[in-house]
Design a protein around this motif. Structure first.
Motif, PDB file in Angstrom:
ATOM      1  N   SER A 180       0.851  -1.190  -0.006  1.00  0.00           N
ATOM      2  CA  SER A 180       0.000   0.155   0.050  1.00  0.00           C
ATOM      3  C   SER A 180       0.827   1.305   0.053  1.00  0.00           C
ATOM      4  O   SER A 180       1.801   1.396   0.670  1.00  0.00           O
ATOM      5  CB  SER A 180      -0.842  -0.198   1.050  1.00  0.00           C
ATOM      6  OG  SER A 180      -1.831   1.199   1.064  1.00  0.00           O
ATOM      7  N   ASN A 181       0.483   2.174  -0.873  1.00  0.00           N
ATOM      8  CA  ASN A 181       1.028   3.523  -0.640  1.00  0.00           C
ATOM      9  C   ASN A 181       0.292   4.278   0.715  1.00  0.00           C
ATOM     10  O   ASN A 181      -0.823   4.729   0.637  1.00  0.00           O
ATOM     11  CB  ASN A 181       0.456   4.412  -1.940  1.00  0.00           C
ATOM     12  CG  ASN A 181       1.369   4.233  -2.978  1.00  0.00           C
ATOM     13  OD1 ASN A 181       2.155   3.155  -3.081  1.00  0.00           O
ATOM     14  ND2 ASN A 181       0.822   4.413  -4.385  1.00  0.00           N
ATOM     15  N   TYR A 182       1.115   4.587   1.512  1.00  0.00           N
ATOM     16  CA  TYR A 182       0.593   5.013   2.955  1.00  0.00           C
ATOM     17  C   TYR A 182       1.619   5.762   3.566  1.00  0.00           C
ATOM     18  O   TYR A 182       2.903   5.256   3.617  1.00  0.00           O
ATOM     19  CB  TYR A 182       0.246   3.908   3.813  1.00  0.00           C
ATOM     20  CG  TYR A 182      -0.896   3.825   4.434  1.00  0.00           C
ATOM     21  CD1 TYR A 182      -2.197   3.457   4.200  1.00  0.00           C
ATOM     22  CD2 TYR A 182      -1.143   4.368   5.876  1.00  0.00           C
ATOM     23  CE1 TYR A 182      -3.546   3.475   4.949  1.00  0.00           C
ATOM     24  CE2 TYR A 182      -2.172   4.574   6.538  1.00  0.00           C
ATOM     25  CZ  TYR A 182      -3.337   4.054   6.159  1.00  0.00           C
ATOM     26  OH  TYR A 182      -4.638   4.180   6.958  1.00  0.00           O
ATOM     27  N   SER A 183       1.321   6.954   4.108  1.00  0.00           N
ATOM     28  CA  SER A 183       2.408   7.684   4.738  1.00  0.00           C
ATOM     29  C   SER A 183       2.549   7.236   6.338  1.00  0.00           C
ATOM     30  O   SER A 183       1.703   6.554   7.050  1.00  0.00           O
ATOM     31  CB  SER A 183       1.921   9.120   5.005  1.00  0.00           C
ATOM     32  OG  SER A 183       0.967   9.246   5.639  1.00  0.00           O
ATOM     33  N   SER A 184       3.641   7.388   6.794  1.00  0.00           N
ATOM     34  CA  SER A 184       4.122   7.184   8.312  1.00  0.00           C
ATOM     35  C   SER A 184       3.314   7.900   9.153  1.00  0.00           C
ATOM     36  O   SER A 184       2.639   7.251  10.218  1.00  0.00           O
ATOM     37  CB  SER A 184       5.538   7.218   8.487  1.00  0.00           C
ATOM     38  OG  SER A 184       5.772   8.779   8.369  1.00  0.00           O
ATOM     39  N   TYR A 185       2.885   9.167   8.654  1.00  0.00           N
ATOM     40  CA  TYR A 185       1.977   9.800   9.473  1.00  0.00           C
ATOM     41  C   TYR A 185       0.502   9.203   9.808  1.00  0.00           C
ATOM     42  O   TYR A 185      -0.071   9.200  10.860  1.00  0.00           O
ATOM     43  CB  TYR A 185       1.950  11.355   9.229  1.00  0.00           C
ATOM     44  CG  TYR A 185       0.944  12.261  10.058  1.00  0.00           C
ATOM     45  CD1 TYR A 185       1.495  12.954  11.296  1.00  0.00           C
ATOM     46  CD2 TYR A 185      -0.557  12.130   9.832  1.00  0.00           C
ATOM     47  CE1 TYR A 185       0.641  13.530  12.118  1.00  0.00           C
ATOM     48  CE2 TYR A 185      -1.232  13.163  10.576  1.00  0.00           C
ATOM     49  CZ  TYR A 185      -0.714  13.630  11.641  1.00  0.00           C
ATOM     50  OH  TYR A 185      -1.349  14.435  12.534  1.00  0.00           O
ATOM     51  N   MET A 186       0.193   8.795   8.557  1.00  0.00           N
ATOM     52  CA  MET A 186      -1.287   8.269   8.524  1.00  0.00           C
ATOM     53  C   MET A 186      -1.435   6.720   9.246  1.00  0.00           C
ATOM     54  O   MET A 186      -2.332   6.399   9.795  1.00  0.00           O
ATOM     55  CB  MET A 186      -1.772   7.948   7.130  1.00  0.00           C
ATOM     56  CG  MET A 186      -2.103   9.426   6.352  1.00  0.00           C
ATOM     57  SD  MET A 186      -3.425  10.135   7.102  1.00  0.00           S
ATOM     58  CE  MET A 186      -4.794   9.368   6.479  1.00  0.00           C
ATOM     59  N   LEU A 187      -0.213   6.074   8.907  1.00  0.00           N
ATOM     60  CA  LEU A 187      -0.213   4.828   9.818  1.00  0.00           C
ATOM     61  C   LEU A 187      -0.050   4.982  11.348  1.00  0.00           C
ATOM     62  O   LEU A 187      -1.148   4.289  11.837  1.00  0.00           O
ATOM     63  CB  LEU A 187       0.921   3.908   9.548  1.00  0.00           C
ATOM     64  CG  LEU A 187       1.148   3.389   8.024  1.00  0.00           C
ATOM     65  CD1 LEU A 187       2.475   2.597   7.810  1.00  0.00           C
ATOM     66  CD2 LEU A 187       0.124   2.106   8.265  1.00  0.00           C
TER      67      LEU A 187
END
Length: 272
Positions: A180-187
């Motif tokens: 998945s394309n996912y930012s560390s902040y969003m995780l």
């Protein structure tokens, strides 16, 4: 084997030509009888029908064989997260701030609709750097942009079927993964919505790999990391370009539209 098939095909074609020439032969022969002509005509029609039936039977059996081959090779199901296992609804979230229409549009273009939002998933910089880049796209709304970004984890909601679906596939013996394309902040800010992660056999998030779909490298990363064979994998993503990227690496793909559609497409691959 190939030569044998070639010669058999040639002999078959010659035999058919001879059979089809029978009516003409009897028609041109001076002493032919009506019975001989009708018998030869019937033979021609019978052979033509039987050839068609055999051809259809061959195609049917060959199709079944191909389906069985495909069905037997899928061992791994690779999931995208956004709009597959979770809802991503930034529009309703942004509406909740009650901004005036013009301001809402400016902030949307500077955040969720900006190239920075996607590039942020690559995880090359600290969150503060990306926040500054968002604000630079709309300086007059910098303060509100910070509020929007800091609360953006609220855009994610787990879909009702997510946990059950993943557990079901595991119970059937399939290995399950996330790509998945996912930012560390969003995780960090959506952990409570990603409970299915505990069931996964492995995961590759773009922010840790520093790679993005649909670039070829990220697909190779998950294949190499978990020693997966592409022909044994099916990748589920809502974006056609990401599916094409996986296909180019030899991975089976399903472009997600809704749960009913994707489960039907999985069944076609033998994943039930």
């Amino acid at each position: 084997m190939k030569n044998w098939k070639k010669y058999a095909a040639i002999i078959g074609v010659l035999a058919l030509l001879m059979i089809f020439c029978l009516p003409m032969y009897f028609a041109l022969k001076g002493d032919f009888s009506q019975k001989q002509f009708m018998a030869s005509l019937f033979t021609v029609l019978f052979v033509a029908v039987m050839c068609y039936v055999l051809l259809m039977l061959f195609k049917y059996l060959n199709k079944k064989k191909e389906e069985q081959q495909v069905a037997g090779e899928i061992k791994n199901v690779i999931f995208d997260v956004g709009k597959v296992l979770v809802d991503y609804d930034w529009e309703s979230y942004l509406d909740s701030f009650g901004f005036a229409p013009e301001k809402r549009e400016r902030i949307a273009k500077a955040t969720f609709q900006s190239p920075v939002w996607d590039e942020r998933d690559r995880g090359l910089y600290e969150e503060e750097v990306y926040l500054k880049q968002f604000q630079e796209l709309d300086p007059q709304d910098a303060e509100d942009i910070e509020k929007v970004i800091k609360g953006s984890g609220q855009t994610i909601r787990k879909r009702p079927y997510a946990d059950t679906w993943v557990k079901y596939l595991k119970s059937k013996g399939y290995h399950v993964y996330i790509l998945s394309n996912y930012s560390s902040y969003m995780l960090d800010h959506t952990k409570k919505e990603l409970t299915f992660r505990r069931e996964m056999d492995g995961e590759v998030f773009s922010c840790y790999a520093n790679q993005l779909k649909p670039d070829a490298e990220i697909y190779q990363t998950i294949l190499n990391k978990y020693q997966l064979k592409p022909e044994e994998c099916v990748f589920i993503d809502d974006r056609p370009e990401n599916c094409r990227g996986a296909q180019e690496q030899g991975i089976h793909t399903i472009c997600f539209k809704d749960f009913k559609q994707v489960t039907a497409d999985l069944e076609k691959l033998g994943v039930k």
